[in-house]
Design a protein around this motif. Sequence first.
Motif, PDB file in Angstrom:
ATOM      1  N   PRO A 138       0.698  -1.154   0.082  1.00 37.70           N
ATOM      2  CA  PRO A 138      -0.062   0.001   0.003  1.00 37.70           C
ATOM      3  C   PRO A 138       0.953   1.059  -0.090  1.00 37.70           C
ATOM      4  N   GLN A 241      -4.509  10.663  -3.885  1.00 37.39           N
ATOM      5  CA  GLN A 241      -3.523   9.629  -3.268  1.00 37.39           C
ATOM      6  C   GLN A 241      -4.407   8.569  -2.760  1.00 37.39           C
ATOM      7  N   GLN A 242      -5.619   9.030  -2.057  1.00 38.72           N
ATOM      8  CA  GLN A 242      -6.428   7.990  -1.613  1.00 38.72           C
ATOM      9  C   GLN A 242      -6.976   7.102  -2.745  1.00 38.72           C
ATOM     10  N   GLN A 245      -4.660   4.777  -3.931  1.00 41.18           N
ATOM     11  CA  GLN A 245      -4.366   3.745  -3.119  1.00 41.18           C
ATOM     12  C   GLN A 245      -5.445   2.802  -3.234  1.00 41.18           C
TER      13      GLN A 245
END
Length: 373
Positions: A138, A241-242, A245
Motif C-alpha cells: 500500500p 492519493q487515496q 491507493q
Amino acid sequence: MKLLNLTNWLHSLVGFFTFQMGGGGSGGGGGGPQTSTSYSTNLPEYAKPYYEQLMKSTAQNVYTTSPSGDVTGVKPYETYTGSRLAGFTPAQTATQAETLGMTTPGQFAPASAGLGAGTTLGLGAGLTGLTGAMGYTPMSVGTSRFGAPEATSYMSPYASNVTDIGVREAEKQRDLAKTAGMTGAIGRGTFGGARQGLLQAEQQRGANQNIADLRTKGMQDAYMNAQQQFNQDQARSLQAQQLNQAAYGQQAALLGQLGTAGLQSGLQGSQALGQLGAQQQTTDLARLQAQGATGAQQQQQAQQGLDIAYQNYLTQQNYPKSQLEYLSNILRGNAGALGSTQVQYTPAPSTASQIAGLGLAGLGLYNVLGKGV
C-alpha cells in the motif's frame, strides 16, 4: 496267389463254422491229471441261407470285386463333398472389419491439446496474478506543511501592487489634511506656531500608521489567500492519493482473484488431462480387446477348418481298417448265436493225440482258405 472268389469264400466260411475241432484223452507217457479245452460250433441248416446272405451283403459293402466275382480289394473311402464348416455371415464379416479398423478416437487429440493449452494459460495467469497480489505494498498518503516557501509560491505577485493603491490613497488623504490644516492655521493666525506644528506632527503620524496598517493587512490577506490555495491543493492531492491507493488495492485484489481462478483452472485442467488419459487408455484397451476377440474368432474358425481337414484325413487313412473291423465284428457278433461253446477239464492229451489234433486243425484251415488257391 489268386484272390478268392467271393461266393466260394462265403461258402468256405460257413463250412468253417460247421467244422468241429476237439481233443482229449491221455497219452501213454502222460504223468498226472492235465486239462484241455474243446470248442464246437454248429450252424443250423435253417440259418445258413440267412447267414450267407448277411455275409454276402457285408462283403459287398466292404470289398470290391472283379466281373468274375473275385475280391480285388477294400472299397475306397468316399470323400464328403459338402461343406462342414459354416463361414462367417456378412454381418459378422462387416463387424470384424470395422472392429479391426478401429483406432484411437480422433476427439482425444484436440481435446488433449485444448486442455493442455488451457491448463498452461490458467497456471500462467495464476502465477502472474498471485505474484502481483503478493507483491502489492500500500502506498503512503499525506500532506505537506505550509511554510514561508509555500507562502511565497502561492502568494499573488500582484499583492504589493494592490497594497500600494491603498497606500497612495492614504498618502493623498494625508496631504489633503495637511493642506487643510495649514489653511485653517493661516485663517486663525496661528500658522507657524507650536500648535500648528503639533497638529501637523500628529496628522503625519496617523497617516504613517494608516499606511503601515495597509501594508500589513495586504501582506496578511495575501498570506491567507496563499494558505487557502495551498490547503485546497493539499486536499485535492490527498484525495487523489487515496483514490490511487484504493485503485492499487483493487488491482491487487483483482490480481489475487485472477491468480486464484487461474490456479484453480490449471489444476482442473490437469485433473481433466489425467481423466482424459485414463479414458483414452480404457478406450484403447477396449478396442484392443475387441480386436483380439475378433482375431480369436478368425483363428478359431481357421483352426476348426484345419481340424476338420485333419479328421477327414485320419478317417480316410483308417477307412480300410475300419471296414475290415466292421466285417470282423459281424463275424464275431453272429458266431456266438450260431452255435455253442463248451469248456471241459480233462487230463492232458498224449503226444499222439496232440499231433492228430494239429493235423485236423490244419485240414480245416486248408478247407476254408485253400480251395480258392
